[in-house]
Design an enzyme around this catalytic site. Structure first.
Site, mmCIF file in Angstrom:
data_model
loop_
_atom_site.group_PDB
_atom_site.id
_atom_site.type_symbol
_atom_site.label_atom_id
_atom_site.label_comp_id
_atom_site.label_asym_id
_atom_site.label_seq_id
_atom_site.Cartn_x
_atom_site.Cartn_y
_atom_site.Cartn_z
ATOM 1 C CE1 TYR A 133 14.212 30.471 42.551
ATOM 2 C CE2 TYR A 133 15.027 29.504 40.500
ATOM 3 C CZ TYR A 133 14.837 29.434 41.870
ATOM 4 O OH TYR A 133 15.267 28.332 42.549
ATOM 5 C CE LYS A 138 39.890 26.334 20.446
ATOM 6 N NZ LYS A 138 40.688 27.519 20.075
HETATM 7 C C1 LIG Z 1 40.517 27.506 18.651
HETATM 8 C C2 LIG Z 1 41.584 27.799 17.692
HETATM 9 C C3 LIG Z 1 41.407 27.557 16.315
HETATM 10 C C4 LIG Z 1 40.072 27.110 15.722
HETATM 11 O O1 LIG Z 1 39.255 28.225 15.488
HETATM 12 P P1 LIG Z 1 37.803 28.088 14.800
HETATM 13 O O2 LIG Z 1 37.368 29.488 14.674
HETATM 14 O O3 LIG Z 1 36.964 27.319 15.762
HETATM 15 O O4 LIG Z 1 37.988 27.383 13.520
HETATM 16 C C5 LIG Z 1 42.482 27.780 15.481
HETATM 17 N N1 LIG Z 1 43.668 28.221 15.960
HETATM 18 C C6 LIG Z 1 43.868 28.473 17.264
HETATM 19 C C7 LIG Z 1 45.193 28.971 17.721
HETATM 20 C C8 LIG Z 1 42.836 28.290 18.173
HETATM 21 O O5 LIG Z 1 43.040 28.561 19.472
#
Ligand SMILES: *Cc1c(COP(=O)(O)O)cnc(C)c1O
Length: 370
Positions: free
Chosen positions: A263, A36
């Site tokens: 800045y 994702k």
């Molecule tokens: C993002 C996500 C994961 C992965 O989690 P990590 O901590 O990056 O391994 C697993 N399950 C769900 C439902 C997620 O949204």
């Protein structure tokens, strides 16, 4: 560096190796590579391919658009879309599994499945303490009943998500185990009706902390990228960081004592020194909170001083040295024996390693190496 201001180099060999490491830790459970948010900023498509080559059996995304991107690239592996979906999106996407936690969604997914002359494959999500998406304990029986009575859906999974798998100390240390116990008890309720549904709960932290949480599938993101889910040095758990971030020294100039840089004049030279200017800033995803972090130049740690601006950062090179315009700069990764990890930056920015790579903007070109 060609004409790049800043470049993220992604080592796909590291992704493959981390996938193998996680698949081994998960024992007989299958590895789902979570790609994702554009593969946590690494680039979803190349990362997905590398993870599959490293032994991942499926991919996890959150949005319909993320699924589409994988399919358009010709990736045919099983995908679970984990986020909340509008009905129109469920109707539009096919050839993937989706997550359901309300009877209403199950019924509407059933209508989509019947219209298609097939089924929509569902994973029922149980809220065991995350308090976000998922059916509450008192709603599970009703959800299962509706799923069992709805034509056009097939329940292929039952899942939950841990709130504190990364916390092994402190007041939340025991909550991981509590969620695990609750999940075991509650998924039995689902399995009674759907015996072939596969159970999954573990994220990266859970797999590395307790292989007993692996069940049938583990869903790993951060560790796949070589980030340590506990915020420690990834080396210690045999994880190989996949992303390094590179730029170059665009200007070197002398500053007199009490001269300021950037800045708000937040940096005042405590002594005569040389300031280096590097063409990366928060517009590239190098957060404003990273003032005070180090970068590597000539295998030496050099502090970022003054405000991080949108397009540039300033570093204090010290009064003496050989640095010149054009010298390579490493913001994440290794130079000689020196190293800066995303965990180091997260500590300075008071955030987590996940956010460091997710923040890198499209202005930073990704380059892939094997
Ligand atoms: C993002 C996500 C994961 C992965 O989690 P990590 O901590 O990056 O391994 C697993 N399950 C769900 C439902 C997620 O949204």
């Amino acid at each position: 560096m060609s004409n790049d201001r800043a470049l993220a180099r992604i080592d796909l060999g590291a992704i493959r190796q981390n996938a193998r490491r996680l698949a081994a830790a998960a024992g007989r459970a299958e590895l789902m590579a979570v790609v994702k948010a554009d593969g946590y900023g690494h680039g979803a498509v190349p990362v997905a391919r590398a993870a599959l080559r490293g032994g991942a059996a499926s991919l996890g995304v959150v949005t319909a658009g993320e699924l589409r991107q994988l399919r358009e690239a010709g990736i045919e592996a099983p995908v679970l879309v984990m986020g909340p979906l509008e009905l129109a999106e469920v109707a539009a996407i096919d050839g993937c599994d989706v997550v359901a936690w309300t009877p209403d969604f199950v019924e509407r997914a059933g209508a989509v499945g019947r219209e298609r002359g097939g089924v929509v494959r569902l994973h029922l999500k149980l809220d065991t303490g995350m308090g976000r998406l998922g059916a509450r304990p008192e709603d599970i029986a009703g959800l299962v009943e509706v799923a069992a009575g709805t034509e056009g859906v097939e329940v292929v999974g039952v899942m939950t998500h841990f709130a504190t798998a990364d916390e092994t100390e402190g007041p939340n240390a025991g909550f991981f185990r509590e969620q695990l116990v609750r999940f075991r008890a509650r998924f039995a309720e689902v399995k009674e009706c759907f015996p072939s549904a596969r159970a999954h709960a573990a994220n990266s932290a859970a797999v590395l902390r307790d292989p007993g949480s692996s069940f049938d599938i583990v869903r790993c993101g951060i560790a796949l990228y070589g980030g340590d889910p506990f915020g420690d040095d990834p080396d210690a758990r045999g994880l190989r960081p996949a992303l390094s971030l590179h730029s170059w020294l665009a200007a070197v100039k002398p500053l007199s004592s009490r001269d300021s840089a950037g800045y708000g004049r937040r940096y005042r030279a405590p002594r005569a020194t040389r300031i280096g200017v590097i063409p990366i800033g928060y517009g590239d995803g190098y957060a404003r909170s990273l003032s005070g972090a180090n970068v590597l130049i000539g295998s030496r740690e050099v502090p970022v001083v003054g405000a991080v601006s949108m397009d540039q950062i300033t570093v204090d090179l010290g009064p003496e040295g050989e640095e010149q315009v054009g010298d390579p700069v490493v913001l994440i990764g290794r130079q000689g024996s020196a190293r800066i990890t995303i965990e180091d930056l997260a500590r300075v920015g008071q955030t987590i390693n996940y956010e460091v790579t997710c923040s890198l903007s499209t202005r930073v070109r990704r380059e892939y190496v094997e």
